[in-house]
Design an enzyme around this catalytic site. Sequence first.
Site, PDB file in Angstrom:
ATOM      1  CG  ASP A 118      -0.223  -0.100   2.546  1.00 27.37           C
ATOM      2  OD1 ASP A 118       0.804  -0.803   2.620  1.00 27.37           O
ATOM      3  OD2 ASP A 118      -0.683   0.518   3.529  1.00 27.37           O
TER       4      ASP A 118
ATOM      5  CG  HIS B  44       5.511   7.644   6.359  1.00 29.50           C
ATOM      6  ND1 HIS B  44       4.593   7.305   7.307  1.00 29.50           N
ATOM      7  CD2 HIS B  44       5.892   6.473   5.794  1.00 29.50           C
ATOM      8  CE1 HIS B  44       4.421   5.984   7.325  1.00 29.50           C
ATOM      9  NE2 HIS B  44       5.216   5.453   6.412  1.00 29.50           N
TER      10      HIS B  44
ATOM     11  CD  GLU C 245       3.284  -1.090   7.433  1.00 32.87           C
ATOM     12  OE1 GLU C 245       3.529  -1.020   8.650  1.00 32.87           O
ATOM     13  OE2 GLU C 245       3.403  -0.099   6.689  1.00 32.87           O
ATOM     14  CD  GLU C 246       2.875   3.142   5.248  1.00 31.41           C
ATOM     15  OE1 GLU C 246       2.928   3.474   6.444  1.00 31.41           O
ATOM     16  OE2 GLU C 246       3.881   3.077   4.513  1.00 31.41           O
TER      17      GLU C 246
HETATM   18 ZN   LIG Z   1       5.442   3.471   6.103  1.00 30.48          ZN
HETATM   19 ZN   LIG Z   2       6.760   0.790   5.292  1.00 33.38          ZN
END
Ligand SMILES: [Zn+2]
Ligand SMILES: [Zn+2]
Length: 405
Positions: free
Chosen positions: A88, A373, A146-147
């Site tokens: 993702d 990020h 996952e995020e």
């Molecule tokens: Zn991440």
């Molecule tokens: Zn990651």
Amino acid sequence: MSNVPVNKTIPDLAQEVRKRKDGLVALRRDFHRHPELGHEERRTAGIIAERLHAAGLELRTGVGGTGVVGILRGDKPGRVAAWRADIDALPLTETLALPFISEIPGKMHACGHDGHTAIAIAMAETLAAHRSELPGTAVFLFQPAEEVLGGAESMIKEGALENPHVETVLGLHLTTLFPAGHVAVKAGPSMASADFFDVVVRGKGGHGAFPHLSIDPITVAAHIVIGLQDLVSREVAAQETAVMTVGQIEGGTKHNIIPETAVLHGSIRAFKQPVRDQLVERLGSFASRIAQAYRAEARVQILNGSGCPAVVNPADWAGHVHDLAVDEVGAGCVPEAEAIMGSDDMSLFLKERPGCYFWVGAAPADKEPMPHHHPGFEMDERGLEVGLRMGLRTMLYALQKRDRE
Ligand SMILES: [Zn+2]
Ligand SMILES: [Zn+2]
């Protein structure tokens, strides 16, 4: 060094990887141009399924939402080992000027999961091409979301680690903490647990000029924010590590109005389960008693399903991966890894099965690396090739591993 077994399944692994290098980069760039957020990875999952099907893997799609499981049964006897890749992207608008930047404003692969997805597909294709020599069964877990720390749990619940029964789970995270060419692994806790919480403080609204006729939830919220830091410094043993962060405060509408409520949104990180449990448990009574002292009320909600435990690498598996990394990239390129306070729900797979989650360097060579990020996050794509090599080495090791080793 070392008891690293000679890899006989793919004798010229370096050549195999060289052959697939350009395709690997192109695939990563394609995912990079078309990022999808957690639980929405339909295009990404479609491409994964298509490639794995073409390579002859058995497929399960829609596992835990948009997850894909690919199963490759080798012709030789061996074990069952899984490779996990998260797929993702993040809700960010990319600020880089590259020919393959995100085509979707507000969405971006800023953590390297585009690379993880491409590497895992290339691993499956490489092993599939050597199926007649392949020992055991390789399972590929393409994990959504996952995020937002939700995908691993739903995949496990839907049986991703059964049929066949997976014995070991491995995976990697590309990172700009290290340059391309480097591989790092840490035994024990290597990434922190995460828990997200809301605190709703309820007071009594009124005129800002007459606070004595109101109960001010803003003041109470401020005391709670400061007090949380004392929970860490006064109640967690000094040799342990924990972080409490309030990332968002909501409350009020105007300079001169005392609102009814104020809301805090925050997160708790720790490396050890007892420390995690301690802070999660203390938060509730701590916030409500501070509120009581001010005649207000505070309710704490830990957001279920949004957290995960710490990533803990068992020492034996961290050792095997370390030895394989030294053999593959050389001791000078295997720096010591420190535990980081970031979280990853790979931890849930590692709670179910032994295995290892390791780092593969991808920091740009010629500029200051941007953190993960960040909308300007960029990777040195030479790290992809190292990821592919290490993925293949560790999986082949796990598939052939004998108990006495
Ligand atoms: Zn991440
Ligand atoms: Zn990651």
